[in-house]
Design an enzyme around this catalytic site. Structure first.
Site, PDB file in Angstrom:
ATOM      1  N   THR A   1       0.870  -1.178   0.000  1.00 13.51           N
ATOM      2  CA  THR A   1       0.000   0.000   0.000  1.00 13.51           C
ATOM      3  C   THR A   1       0.908   1.228   0.000  1.00 13.51           C
ATOM      4  O   THR A   1       1.625   1.461   0.982  1.00 13.51           O
ATOM      5  CB  THR A   1      -0.886   0.032   1.258  1.00 13.51           C
ATOM      6  OG1 THR A   1      -1.702  -1.139   1.274  1.00 13.51           O
ATOM      7  CG2 THR A   1      -1.778   1.265   1.253  1.00 13.51           C
TER       8      THR A   1
ATOM      9  N   LYS B   1      -1.931   5.332   8.554  1.00  8.64           N
ATOM     10  CA  LYS B   1      -1.097   5.342   7.341  1.00  8.64           C
ATOM     11  C   LYS B   1      -1.961   5.563   6.099  1.00  8.64           C
ATOM     12  O   LYS B   1      -1.658   6.392   5.252  1.00  8.64           O
ATOM     13  CB  LYS B   1      -0.334   4.006   7.213  1.00  8.64           C
ATOM     14  CG  LYS B   1       0.418   3.889   5.900  1.00  8.64           C
ATOM     15  CD  LYS B   1       0.975   2.504   5.608  1.00  8.64           C
ATOM     16  CE  LYS B   1       1.455   2.467   4.147  1.00  8.64           C
ATOM     17  NZ  LYS B   1       2.029   1.193   3.750  1.00  8.64           N
TER      18      LYS B   1
ATOM     19  N   LYS C   1      -7.973   1.557  -3.018  1.00  4.09           N
ATOM     20  CA  LYS C   1      -7.636   1.169  -1.634  1.00  4.09           C
ATOM     21  C   LYS C   1      -7.753   2.361  -0.677  1.00  4.09           C
ATOM     22  O   LYS C   1      -8.378   2.275   0.379  1.00  4.09           O
ATOM     23  CB  LYS C   1      -6.205   0.604  -1.638  1.00  4.09           C
ATOM     24  CG  LYS C   1      -5.527   0.546  -0.298  1.00  4.09           C
ATOM     25  CD  LYS C   1      -5.660  -0.778   0.378  1.00  4.09           C
ATOM     26  CE  LYS C   1      -5.128  -0.692   1.795  1.00  4.09           C
ATOM     27  NZ  LYS C   1      -5.340  -1.845   2.592  1.00  4.09           N
TER      28      LYS C   1
HETATM   29  P1  NAD Z   1       6.018  -5.591   7.395  1.00  2.00           P
HETATM   30  O1  NAD Z   1       6.747  -4.404   7.889  1.00  2.00           O
HETATM   31  O2  NAD Z   1       5.631  -6.690   8.340  1.00  2.00           O
HETATM   32  O3  NAD Z   1       6.837  -6.266   6.187  1.00  2.00           O
HETATM   33  C1  NAD Z   1       7.599  -5.552   5.244  1.00  2.00           C
HETATM   34  C2  NAD Z   1       8.818  -6.405   4.898  1.00  2.00           C
HETATM   35  O4  NAD Z   1       9.550  -5.758   3.847  1.00  2.00           O
HETATM   36  C3  NAD Z   1       9.792  -6.562   6.080  1.00  2.00           C
HETATM   37  O5  NAD Z   1      10.007  -7.937   6.329  1.00  2.00           O
HETATM   38  C4  NAD Z   1      11.054  -5.844   5.594  1.00  2.00           C
HETATM   39  O6  NAD Z   1      12.251  -6.432   6.081  1.00  2.00           O
HETATM   40  C5  NAD Z   1      10.929  -5.993   4.090  1.00  2.00           C
HETATM   41  N1  NAD Z   1      11.748  -5.033   3.341  1.00  2.00           N
HETATM   42  C6  NAD Z   1      11.839  -3.686   3.501  1.00  2.00           C
HETATM   43  N2  NAD Z   1      12.717  -3.168   2.632  1.00  2.00           N
HETATM   44  C7  NAD Z   1      13.205  -4.202   1.904  1.00  2.00           C
HETATM   45  C8  NAD Z   1      14.172  -4.318   0.852  1.00  2.00           C
HETATM   46  N3  NAD Z   1      14.825  -3.258   0.397  1.00  2.00           N
HETATM   47  N4  NAD Z   1      14.434  -5.546   0.353  1.00  2.00           N
HETATM   48  C9  NAD Z   1      13.795  -6.639   0.821  1.00  2.00           C
HETATM   49  N5  NAD Z   1      12.882  -6.597   1.813  1.00  2.00           N
HETATM   50  C10 NAD Z   1      12.584  -5.398   2.353  1.00  2.00           C
HETATM   51  O7  NAD Z   1       4.702  -5.002   6.681  1.00  2.00           O
HETATM   52  P2  NAD Z   1       3.326  -5.787   6.368  1.00  2.00           P
HETATM   53  O8  NAD Z   1       2.410  -5.696   7.535  1.00  2.00           O
HETATM   54  O9  NAD Z   1       3.639  -7.110   5.773  1.00  2.00           O
HETATM   55  O10 NAD Z   1       2.710  -4.825   5.239  1.00  2.00           O
HETATM   56  C11 NAD Z   1       3.243  -4.773   3.911  1.00  2.00           C
HETATM   57  C12 NAD Z   1       2.380  -3.827   3.080  1.00  2.00           C
HETATM   58  O11 NAD Z   1       1.033  -4.296   3.084  1.00  2.00           O
HETATM   59  C13 NAD Z   1       2.334  -2.389   3.630  1.00  2.00           C
HETATM   60  O12 NAD Z   1       2.354  -1.498   2.547  1.00  2.00           O
HETATM   61  C14 NAD Z   1       1.020  -2.339   4.379  1.00  2.00           C
HETATM   62  O13 NAD Z   1       0.479  -1.040   4.427  1.00  2.00           O
HETATM   63  C15 NAD Z   1       0.161  -3.259   3.522  1.00  2.00           C
HETATM   64  N6  NAD Z   1      -0.973  -3.881   4.223  1.00  2.00           N
HETATM   65  C16 NAD Z   1      -0.789  -4.446   5.455  1.00  2.00           C
HETATM   66  C17 NAD Z   1      -1.878  -5.034   6.097  1.00  2.00           C
HETATM   67  C18 NAD Z   1      -1.717  -5.671   7.457  1.00  2.00           C
HETATM   68  O14 NAD Z   1      -2.738  -5.993   8.077  1.00  2.00           O
HETATM   69  N7  NAD Z   1      -0.498  -5.881   7.954  1.00  2.00           N
HETATM   70  C19 NAD Z   1      -3.139  -5.070   5.479  1.00  2.00           C
HETATM   71  C20 NAD Z   1      -3.282  -4.534   4.211  1.00  2.00           C
HETATM   72  C21 NAD Z   1      -2.182  -3.936   3.575  1.00  2.00           C
END
Ligand code: NAD
Length: 298
Positions: free
Chosen positions: A98, A248, A173
């Site tokens: 997102t 966010k 979204k």
């Molecule tokens: P998170 O922080 O748990 O996971 C993100 C991952 O990306 C981490 O493991 C991090 O190490 C990795 N990362 C960051 N930079 C990187 C790079 N350069 N190379 C490789 N890996 C890298 O976040 P999440 O909760 O999994 O959410 C991910 C996305 O989904 C976000 O944009 C969030 O807004 C969206 N989202 C989350 C939810 C939820 O309920 N958690 C729901 C809908 C949408």
């Protein structure tokens, strides 16, 4: 669909289970992250180890990214170590993070200029939906890219919508979540006022949920404890969907609204209220915990 070679980048709360579902569906998934622990978990779930972004994408027909925010997506795609410099010619790129609409459109434009097919495909549904493979995907991109992405997304989700051109997945979204954030606050105000005037939550719910005040925030996620047994309000607002994540999305909506010169006064006010939850250190509560703020007991 037949077995596809997929690179998955970003194995966090959402990406971890999504990559696992792609592997479970029979695809060859090479998974990578900055966190070695996250890669180890993906390998246990049936993925191959990707030592770097370049290593993960080099033989992939499809690349899926699930990263925190726009800056990470711009970096992972456009920098020298990243996807565009190292992926196979003609690979399909799917960003499910997102992020802000401008970053999504800029990265897709750069990718398509280099001959890749790319869609933005943010999701609705939290970790439970990611684990269960029941996410909703809102996809932006041209018809051909969408058609290629659909079978991959079907291994991770239940509802796959084509929202239009590049960036429109992000638009769908943030507009949906802005409405949800606003409607939740309105629902809290109504239940709080009813209670203060001597009308109990269950009776008000029975009436309003079949009258014109009905909305999802009330009938599926009631912020007053009682009427909807599995709502976070019945477990002291443990998430669910955390207020910090709602904040966010509200900020992304406001950023986009300013740029588009769209008037969103309730969106702006709602963002400010979720920011108060953050300021109070309560952004780890479910977003329906804004009921506590409305009641004055945050
Ligand atoms: P998170 O922080 O748990 O996971 C993100 C991952 O990306 C981490 O493991 C991090 O190490 C990795 N990362 C960051 N930079 C990187 C790079 N350069 N190379 C490789 N890996 C890298 O976040 P999440 O909760 O999994 O959410 C991910 C996305 O989904 C976000 O944009 C969030 O807004 C969206 N989202 C989350 C939810 C939820 O309920 N958690 C729901 C809908 C949408």
């Amino acid at each position: 669909m037949s077995m596809t070679s997929i690179a998955f980048i970003g194995l966090g709360n959402m990406g971890g289970p999504m990559a696992a579902n792609l592997a479970k569906a029979g695809h060859e998934v090479t998974a990578t992250d900055l966190s070695i622990g996250a890669i180890d978990r993906a390998v246990e779930a049936g993925c191959k180890r990707g030592d770097s972004v370049a290593d993960a994408v080099k033989d992939a027909d499809v690349v899926v990214t699930m990263l925190p925010a726009g800056a990470h997506v711009r970096s992972v795609y456009t920098e020298g170590y990243g996807v565009l410099a190292n992926a196979k010619e003609g690979a399909l790129l799917i960003d499910s993070s997102t992020i802000d609409v401008d970053s999504a459109r800029a990265v897709i434009s750069t990718a398509t200029d280099k001959g890749f097919a790319m869609v933005d495909a943010p999701v609705s549904g939290g970790v439970a939906a990611a684990t269960g493979g029941t996410l909703t995907f809102m996809v932006g991109g041209d018809d051909e890219a969408f058609a290629r992405a659909r079978p991959v997304l079907e291994a991770m989700g239940k509802n796959i919508f084509h929202a239009g051109a590049a960036g429109n997945g992000q638009v769908a979204k943030i507009c949906n979540n802005m409405l949800l954030g606003i409607s939740m606050i309105g629902t809290c105000e109504a239940f709080n006022l009813a209670e203060k005037l001597g009308l109990d939550a269950q009776t008000f719910f029975d009436i309003s949920s079949t009258a014109s005040g009905q909305c999802w925030s009330m009938t599926s996620y009631c912020p007053a404890p009682g009427p909807v047994p599995n709502a976070p309000s019945n477990r002291d607002y443990q998430p669910g969907f955390a207020a910090g994540m709602m904040l966010k999305d509200m900020r992304l909506a406001q950023e986009a609204a300013h740029k588009a010169k769209a008037s969103t006064p309730l969106g702006a006010q709602s963002e400010a209220l979720y920011a108060l939850m953050e300021a109070a250190g309560k952004d780890n509560l479910d977003f329906s915990g804004i009921m506590k703020l409305v009641r004055g007991d945050l």
